[in-house]
Every structure is written in structure tokens, then in C-alpha cells.
Design an enzyme around this catalytic site. Structure first.
Site, PDB file in Angstrom:
ATOM      1  N   TYR A 265      27.921 -14.424  92.763  1.00  0.00           N
ATOM      2  CA  TYR A 265      26.761 -14.069  92.869  1.00  0.00           C
ATOM      3  C   TYR A 265      26.206 -13.413  91.395  1.00  0.00           C
ATOM      4  O   TYR A 265      27.032 -12.808  90.788  1.00  0.00           O
ATOM      5  CB  TYR A 265      26.617 -12.974  93.916  1.00  0.00           C
ATOM      6  CG  TYR A 265      26.719 -13.606  95.516  1.00  0.00           C
ATOM      7  CD1 TYR A 265      25.713 -13.936  96.003  1.00  0.00           C
ATOM      8  CD2 TYR A 265      28.048 -13.983  95.830  1.00  0.00           C
ATOM      9  CE1 TYR A 265      25.525 -14.579  97.404  1.00  0.00           C
ATOM     10  CE2 TYR A 265      28.202 -14.686  97.015  1.00  0.00           C
ATOM     11  CZ  TYR A 265      27.299 -15.103  97.789  1.00  0.00           C
ATOM     12  OH  TYR A 265      27.134 -15.561  98.955  1.00  0.00           O
TER      13      TYR A 265
ATOM     14  N   GLU B  55      38.694  -4.899  82.534  1.00  0.00           N
ATOM     15  CA  GLU B  55      40.301  -4.656  82.677  1.00  0.00           C
ATOM     16  C   GLU B  55      40.961  -5.999  82.485  1.00  0.00           C
ATOM     17  O   GLU B  55      42.280  -6.001  82.301  1.00  0.00           O
ATOM     18  CB  GLU B  55      40.612  -4.253  83.923  1.00  0.00           C
ATOM     19  CG  GLU B  55      40.568  -4.940  85.195  1.00  0.00           C
ATOM     20  CD  GLU B  55      39.313  -5.728  85.580  1.00  0.00           C
ATOM     21  OE1 GLU B  55      39.338  -6.549  86.329  1.00  0.00           O
ATOM     22  OE2 GLU B  55      38.213  -5.032  85.071  1.00  0.00           O
TER      23      GLU B  55
ATOM     24  N   CYS C 177      31.741  -6.011  88.579  1.00  0.00           N
ATOM     25  CA  CYS C 177      31.473  -7.163  89.237  1.00  0.00           C
ATOM     26  C   CYS C 177      30.695  -6.977  90.665  1.00  0.00           C
ATOM     27  O   CYS C 177      29.667  -6.790  90.471  1.00  0.00           O
ATOM     28  CB  CYS C 177      33.007  -7.853  89.327  1.00  0.00           C
ATOM     29  SG  CYS C 177      32.857  -9.583  89.892  1.00  0.00           S
ATOM     30  N   LEU C 178      31.572  -6.874  91.676  1.00  0.00           N
ATOM     31  CA  LEU C 178      30.851  -6.789  93.010  1.00  0.00           C
ATOM     32  C   LEU C 178      30.302  -5.219  92.862  1.00  0.00           C
ATOM     33  O   LEU C 178      28.998  -5.280  93.449  1.00  0.00           O
ATOM     34  CB  LEU C 178      31.524  -6.819  94.158  1.00  0.00           C
ATOM     35  CG  LEU C 178      31.044  -6.597  95.509  1.00  0.00           C
ATOM     36  CD1 LEU C 178      30.149  -7.733  95.745  1.00  0.00           C
ATOM     37  CD2 LEU C 178      32.327  -6.468  96.407  1.00  0.00           C
TER      38      LEU C 178
ATOM     39  N   HIS D 174      34.735  -8.482  83.896  1.00  0.00           N
ATOM     40  CA  HIS D 174      35.955  -7.691  83.967  1.00  0.00           C
ATOM     41  C   HIS D 174      36.238  -7.189  82.792  1.00  0.00           C
ATOM     42  O   HIS D 174      37.261  -7.881  82.018  1.00  0.00           O
ATOM     43  CB  HIS D 174      37.077  -8.562  84.578  1.00  0.00           C
ATOM     44  CG  HIS D 174      36.769  -8.857  86.291  1.00  0.00           C
ATOM     45  ND1 HIS D 174      37.484  -8.147  87.296  1.00  0.00           N
ATOM     46  CD2 HIS D 174      36.149  -9.939  86.828  1.00  0.00           C
ATOM     47  CE1 HIS D 174      36.859  -8.470  88.130  1.00  0.00           C
ATOM     48  NE2 HIS D 174      36.122  -9.760  88.001  1.00  0.00           N
TER      49      HIS D 174
ATOM     50  N   GLY E 211      33.108 -12.057  97.942  1.00  0.00           N
ATOM     51  CA  GLY E 211      31.827 -12.142  98.981  1.00  0.00           C
ATOM     52  C   GLY E 211      30.393 -11.956  98.447  1.00  0.00           C
ATOM     53  O   GLY E 211      30.541 -11.363  97.219  1.00  0.00           O
TER      54      GLY E 211
END
Length: 381
Positions: free
Chosen positions: A291, A333, A246-247, A331, A221
Site C-alpha cells: 500500500y 533498519e 512502513c505500515l 525500512h 496488510g
């Protein structure tokens, strides 16, 4: 059984159902990965989305317990060109169709995924309705028009209770905004003493856990939909080393005064080239986000851009000029994807060691309060 995918622009795809016999609406996106479909559909960052796989053959190696990135999928649909119902792999425990049916997720195959992908690239991601029902097209259009954009994905995917993955190394508080298991796996592999906490954990509650560092996880989101997390990060910035993914990267940027915006169709796949500005080295990365941090908003902050995307030049990494804090949009990971960037977890631990060496006046509080002891759920990993 027939399945249909209706887009908000009126485009209708008719194919075959291979998942649950149900109807779900969501944002239609595409992923360019050739392998790793199980990790993709179990990534909490896809919460509420209908995923289109651009690689034509999906399901051929089945599903195995070890490859899940969350306890259960949060996706709202799965779209493929060709679904293989009978997997052929020694690790397979059951099929892709069985997984979708078990979790009530519809799947559609035998449609032109290339056309769908080109449409999403040209017009941008759009809402869609995936159904196995026989309703008239007009009814489906009305139901799709009545759906609204999901705003509570982080609350849906985050752990509801904090839990502990013990280790002998640095204590890391992992703030779960919809974290992939891979992040916890990378930290525990390095011996970290990890406490995973819900997305709405306050700064004071994190202080009581006496961390050596704070890991901000990925998640689904719009980052602006979780203002409490931005406030928490802003309060703890400079007090503890911070690493955002990320977020977590976007929330870190917002906490430092930068701004974010939605991309036209996002970055999703395991082959995105990212350039590290300090070394001019290119890394192939795994990505999944809608985003990005606006470059024009960085100049008035104490942030420095460390990585950029080689395809569209968007920001892929940041670091704070004053405090021990950095973040990446991709990412490290992986899961799925290349492991080029796993060194960033080592960089985070080195940052923690340097910070502790330079701040001996801040001893680690080993024991937790009695209240927190009662709340913790201990799980050996």
C-alpha cells in the site's frame, strides 16, 4: 516430491517440493533481493503471502539463528527457481528446506519464476494456492476460489504482551504491528529504553508508560484494517515525538487525514531508489509493502512530502508541519538491504532531545505503575 502453484487466473506451475508437505493459500508477490532470503521469509510484513524470489539461486548459504527478523515465519509459501539443499557457509546451522518443514510452510522450486514475476507485474498480485497434494485441478480451483483476503495479519504478528528492553537513553514505546527485530536492534544499539507494546494498546496505556517518543513499526496488510491504531496515533499526535516505518508510515498518514491505496504489485526488495526532496539526494532502500499514501490526499492535511520513489514517484516519506512527527515508507533498519537510511533513527532521537529541551514542563515519569510492572516481561537484548 511434486508441488504445484495455482494462480487465481488459472495459471498452473508444476515443480519440486522442498518445504513442508502441505497446502496453503495466500497472495502471491515477488521480491527482487539477491541475498537476504532468511530475513525476507522471517519478516512479519509478509504474513499470509506466498513469496517469489526473482534471484534464481536460493538456499546456498543456509539458515542461521542470528538472521531472523521474527521468532518464526508468517509466510504461506516460498517460490524459487533453484533451491540449493546443501548450503555452503560457515555460519549455516541448517538448510532452507529444514526451516520451511519445521514451520509447516510449503516451498516450490524448478518453475519459471521469470514468467511468474512478469505475470504479476503485468496483471498485479493475485491469490494463489501452493500444494504438494495430488488433487485434481478442478478441486484446487474450487478451494482457491473459496479463500478470502486475510484481514487480521496485524493481530497475528503483533506481540500479545508488552515487554521491556532496558537502556539508559530515551524511553521509546515501540508499537508492534508486526515489527522486524531490526527496529528494536537499532533502538537498543543507541541505548534507548524500549517498551514494546501490542498493536491494540490505547493512548492512555501508552501515556502511563511515560515515553519520550513513540515508534510505529512496520507490519502486514491494509492499514485501514487497524482503525484502533489510527485513533491512538491521532490522540497522541503532538503530545510525543513520533516516527513511523512502513505500515507505521501509512497509519500516521491516515491519522493526519490522508488516504492510502493498494499498489499494483507493491515494492519488495533491497534496491529501491528514494529521493530526499530537501537535499535532492538519492538513497538505495529496503522495501516491503503493498500500500501507499495517495499524493492527492496530502494537500488537505498538515503533512509535507519529504521523500519520493524514483521509480514510480509514489510517496516515501512524510513529516508533520506543526508537530514533531515524521515517517518513511521504506525500512531504515534494512535487514536485508543497504544501511543508507539508518541515520533516521538518530534523527528521531535528535527530535526527542529538541522536544524535551523546548518542553521542560513535561518531566519524564521514571517509575511505572504497579499494574504495568506486573504486566511487563523483562528480556535483556
Amino acid at each position: 516430491m511434486q508441488a504445484r502453484l495455482l494462480l487465481e487466473d488459472g495459471t498452473l506451475f508444476t515443480g519440486l517440493s522442498f518445504g513442508a508437505e502441505t497446502e496453503m493459500a495466500g497472495e502471491v508477490v515477488f521480491n527482487t533481493g539477491i541475498t537476504g532470503y532468511q530475513e525476507v521469509l522471517s519478516d512479519p510484513s509478509y504474513c499470509g503471502q506466498i513469496i517469489t524470489m526473482t534471484y534464481p539461486l536460493i538456499g546456498n548459504y543456509g539458515i542461521t539463528r542470528d538472521d531472523f527478523e521474527s521468532i518464526h515465519p508468517f509466510i504461506h509459501g516460498f517460490v524459487v527457481r533453484r533451491h540449493e539443499p546443501v548450503p555452503s557457509n560457515w555460519r549455516a546451522q541448517y538448510s532452507l528446506g529444514q526451516l520451511l518443514k519445521e514451520h509447516g510452510i510449503p516451498g516450490i522450486s524448478d518453475i519459471d519464476t521469470r514468467m511468474l514475476t512478469r505475470k504479476l507485474r503485468h496483471y498485479g498480485t493475485m491469490r494463489g494456492l501452493l500444494t504438494t497434494g495430488n488433487e485434481k485441478l478442478e478441486e484446487l480451483q474450487e478451494r482457491l476460489a473459496a479463500t478470502s483476503q486475510m484481514r487480521d495479519q496485524v493481530a497475528r504478528t503483533s506481540t500479545k504482551n508488552l515487554f521491556f528492553s532496558p537502556g539508559n537513553g530515551a524511553r521509546i514505546v515501540l508499537v508492534d504491528f508486526g515489527s522486524k527485530n531490526g527496529i528494536l536492534r537499532e533502538l537498543t544499539k543507541r541505548g534507548c529504553d524500549v517498551v514494546v507494546v501490542p498493536h491494540n494498546t490505547t493512548a492512555d496505556e501508552i501515556r502511563r508508560l511515560a515515553p519520550d517518543g513513540i515508534q510505529l513499526s512496520n507490519g502486514p496488510g491494509d492499514p485501514k484494517d487497524v482503525p484502533h491504531a489510527i485513533a491512538m496515533i491521532k490522540e497522541l499526535l503532538g503530545e510525543y515525538p513520533i516516527f513511523g516505518i512502513c505500515l507505521g508510515h501509512q497509519l500516521f498518514a491516515l491519522a493526519c487525514g490522508a488516504d492510502t491505496t493498494k499498489l499494483k504489485f507493491g515494492h519488495r526488495g533491497g534496491n529501491h531508489p528514494v529521493k530526499e526532496l530537501a537535499t535532492n539526494r538519492c538513497y538505495i532502500t529496503s522495501q516491503n509493502h503493498s500500500y501507499t499514501v495517495l499524493e492527492s490526499s496530502i494537500s488537505d492535511t498538515k503533512l509535507e512530502v519529504t521523500h519520493i520513489n524514483n521509480n514510480d514517484k509514489t510517496i516515501e516519506g512524510l513529516k508533520h508541519k506543526q508537530y514533531p512527527a515524521f515517517s518513511v515508507q521504506y525500512h531504515p533498519e534494512a535487514a536485508p538491504g543497504p544501511h543508507d537510511s539508518s541515520y533516521l533513527f538518530d534523527k528521531f532521537l535528535d527530535m526527542i532531545a529538541d522536544y524535551k529541551a523546548n518542553n521542560p514542563q513535561k518531566p519524564r515519569q521514571v517509575l511505572l505503575s504497579e499494574t504495568l510492572k506486573g504486566e511487563l516481561q523483562y528480556a535483556q537484548k
